[in-house]
Design a protein around this motif. Structure first.
Motif, mmCIF file in Angstrom:
data_model
loop_
_atom_site.group_PDB
_atom_site.id
_atom_site.type_symbol
_atom_site.label_atom_id
_atom_site.label_comp_id
_atom_site.label_asym_id
_atom_site.label_seq_id
_atom_site.Cartn_x
_atom_site.Cartn_y
_atom_site.Cartn_z
ATOM 1 N N MET A 119 0.834 -1.190 0.000
ATOM 2 C CA MET A 119 0.000 0.000 0.000
ATOM 3 C C MET A 119 0.878 1.253 0.000
ATOM 4 O O MET A 119 2.027 1.221 0.425
ATOM 5 N N LEU A 120 0.299 2.333 -0.424
ATOM 6 C CA LEU A 120 1.050 3.577 -0.537
ATOM 7 C C LEU A 120 1.312 4.198 0.830
ATOM 8 O O LEU A 120 0.500 4.097 1.744
ATOM 9 N N GLY A 121 2.453 4.846 0.934
ATOM 10 C CA GLY A 121 2.765 5.664 2.091
ATOM 11 C C GLY A 121 3.108 7.058 1.616
ATOM 12 O O GLY A 121 2.900 7.413 0.450
ATOM 13 N N THR A 122 3.653 7.872 2.498
ATOM 14 C CA THR A 122 4.074 9.221 2.112
ATOM 15 C C THR A 122 5.584 9.393 2.230
ATOM 16 O O THR A 122 6.086 10.511 2.172
ATOM 17 N N ASP A 123 6.300 8.276 2.376
ATOM 18 C CA ASP A 123 7.764 8.299 2.315
ATOM 19 C C ASP A 123 8.151 8.093 0.855
ATOM 20 O O ASP A 123 8.602 7.032 0.450
ATOM 21 N N PHE A 124 7.946 9.135 0.049
ATOM 22 C CA PHE A 124 8.066 8.999 -1.398
ATOM 23 C C PHE A 124 9.524 8.843 -1.820
ATOM 24 O O PHE A 124 10.410 9.543 -1.332
ATOM 25 N N ARG A 125 9.723 7.914 -2.765
ATOM 26 C CA ARG A 125 11.030 7.704 -3.361
ATOM 27 C C ARG A 125 10.877 7.662 -4.872
ATOM 28 O O ARG A 125 9.762 7.732 -5.383
ATOM 29 N N THR A 126 11.980 7.559 -5.591
ATOM 30 C CA THR A 126 11.913 7.583 -7.052
ATOM 31 C C THR A 126 10.900 6.558 -7.556
ATOM 32 O O THR A 126 10.958 5.388 -7.196
ATOM 33 N N GLY A 127 9.974 7.028 -8.377
ATOM 34 C CA GLY A 127 8.956 6.155 -8.958
ATOM 35 C C GLY A 127 7.696 6.023 -8.150
ATOM 36 O O GLY A 127 6.713 5.453 -8.629
ATOM 37 N N SER A 128 7.670 6.555 -6.922
ATOM 38 C CA SER A 128 6.448 6.488 -6.117
ATOM 39 C C SER A 128 5.373 7.418 -6.689
ATOM 40 O O SER A 128 5.691 8.534 -7.115
ATOM 41 N N PRO A 129 4.109 7.002 -6.674
ATOM 42 C CA PRO A 129 3.044 7.973 -6.947
ATOM 43 C C PRO A 129 3.027 9.001 -5.811
ATOM 44 O O PRO A 129 2.789 8.637 -4.656
ATOM 45 N N ASN A 130 3.339 10.245 -6.110
ATOM 46 C CA ASN A 130 3.461 11.234 -5.032
ATOM 47 C C ASN A 130 2.519 12.425 -5.171
ATOM 48 O O ASN A 130 2.490 13.294 -4.290
ATOM 49 N N TRP A 131 1.735 12.449 -6.256
ATOM 50 C CA TRP A 131 0.755 13.530 -6.427
ATOM 51 C C TRP A 131 -0.351 13.038 -7.335
ATOM 52 O O TRP A 131 -0.135 12.124 -8.147
ATOM 53 N N LEU A 132 -1.495 13.657 -7.205
ATOM 54 C CA LEU A 132 -2.668 13.246 -7.971
ATOM 55 C C LEU A 132 -3.555 14.461 -8.132
ATOM 56 O O LEU A 132 -3.891 15.122 -7.144
ATOM 57 N N ASP A 133 -3.911 14.778 -9.388
ATOM 58 C CA ASP A 133 -4.862 15.873 -9.549
ATOM 59 C C ASP A 133 -5.853 15.584 -10.664
ATOM 60 O O ASP A 133 -5.649 14.713 -11.513
ATOM 61 N N LEU A 134 -6.939 16.320 -10.600
ATOM 62 C CA LEU A 134 -8.051 16.165 -11.525
ATOM 63 C C LEU A 134 -8.188 17.413 -12.357
ATOM 64 O O LEU A 134 -8.268 18.529 -11.825
ATOM 65 N N GLY A 135 -8.199 17.257 -13.676
ATOM 66 C CA GLY A 135 -8.535 18.346 -14.579
ATOM 67 C C GLY A 135 -10.017 18.282 -14.890
ATOM 68 O O GLY A 135 -10.515 17.235 -15.320
ATOM 69 N N SER A 136 -10.724 19.380 -14.665
ATOM 70 C CA SER A 136 -12.182 19.362 -14.814
ATOM 71 C C SER A 136 -12.669 20.584 -15.582
ATOM 72 O O SER A 136 -12.132 21.680 -15.412
ATOM 73 N N PRO A 137 -13.723 20.422 -16.393
ATOM 74 C CA PRO A 137 -14.297 21.584 -17.081
ATOM 75 C C PRO A 137 -15.118 22.470 -16.155
ATOM 76 O O PRO A 137 -15.445 23.599 -16.515
ATOM 77 N N ASP A 138 -15.451 21.967 -14.954
ATOM 78 C CA ASP A 138 -16.245 22.737 -13.997
ATOM 79 C C ASP A 138 -15.728 22.394 -12.607
ATOM 80 O O ASP A 138 -16.177 21.426 -11.981
ATOM 81 N N THR A 139 -14.768 23.171 -12.119
ATOM 82 C CA THR A 139 -14.129 22.828 -10.849
ATOM 83 C C THR A 139 -15.096 22.947 -9.674
ATOM 84 O O THR A 139 -14.991 22.185 -8.703
ATOM 85 N N GLY A 140 -16.047 23.864 -9.752
ATOM 86 C CA GLY A 140 -17.021 23.989 -8.675
ATOM 87 C C GLY A 140 -17.881 22.744 -8.555
ATOM 88 O O GLY A 140 -18.111 22.237 -7.442
#
Length: 264
Positions: A1-22
């Protein structure tokens, strides 16, 4: 499972692009209880989804011409310039050249040779997400690709990822791990053959999909439907994994739910 001790290749960020952020902020607030906090007047509408004051994802408007709403998974790079060169050498496409994000870190965006989009984050003042694997946060990432073996070879050339194979109903599932440390403890995601995943069909494209840990998959599916989202795969139990479902938000961005098997 994921942790926050990020190292090379770890998924360390995630964002959503949306046409309506609200509308997106309202939908995910209802589904996961996320609070949306703006990054400020100079951030172009970008902001953070938070749980108990910790960032679990981010949200911003679509910025690329012709782009459709989607979740973007970022992997840690120690040198985003070198990673950009490796993407080109490996046959990938650089969609956004490396840029310094106000001292918070360096960002670049890519498309792999089979068409799946991803990004890299080289930490500065912001190391990455503040919470993972807890309820209502990112717990797993999964790539659906026409040629899983070639896909793994490409990403291994960027990050040194390791993988192991396991038999799943009707397919071979490949579990991904970062390059260093114990392989099982360093696992963070997997690769499935395109067409064998939830929502498979003529419209499926190569893509990375985030899984969010939830306490009750069925209740979360109901909240998604009540919020005008779509269920791509109904809730189902997967042996030695847990209960999962696939969904899309009202703008069409795909994501998945997982209540992990406690024996994992």
């Amino acid at each position: 499972m994921l942790g926050t001790d990020f190292r090379t290749g770890s998924p360390n960020w995630l964002d959503l692009g949306s046409p309506d952020t609200g509308a997106a902020a309202a939908f995910y607030g209802r589904v996961f209880g996320w609070e949306f906090v703006s990054a400020g007047p100079d951030a172009g509408g970008y902001g953070f989804f938070r749980v108990q004051g910790k960032t679990v994802a981010a949200l911003g408007p679509l910025t690329e011409e012709g782009a459709t709403s989607a979740w973007m998974i970022h992997f840690q790079s120690a040198d985003v310039q070198a990673t950009t060169g490796a993407v080109r050498s490996g046959g990938g496409v650089v969609r956004m050249e490396p840029m310094d994000v106000m001292g918070e870190g360096w960002l670049a965006q890519f498309t792999d040779p089979q068409g799946a989009e991803f990004a890299c984050w080289q930490p500065g003042k912001t190391p990455g997400l503040g919470l993972t694997s807890a309820e209502n946060s990112l717990v797993w990432v999964e790539l659906h690709a026409p040629d899983p073996v070639a896909a793994i070879a490409f990403y291994a050339s960027l990050f040194g990822w390791r993988h192991s194979e396991m038999q799943a109903p009707g397919m071979v599932y490949r579990v991904l791990s970062i390059a260093d440390g114990d392989q099982q403890q360093g696992s963070f995601g997997g690769v499935a053959p395109q067409g064998d995943g939830a929502g498979a069909g003529s419209n499926e494209v190569p893509r990375w999909v985030p899984y969010f840990n939830v306490a009750d998959v069925d209740a979360t599916v109901s909240a998604i439907e009540d919020g005008d989202g779509r269920v791509l795969m109904p809730a189902a139990d997967v042996a030695q994994v847990g209960r999962i479902a696939w969904a899309a938000d009202p703008a069409g961005a795909a994501f998945a739910l997982l209540k992990p098997d406690p024996r994992m």
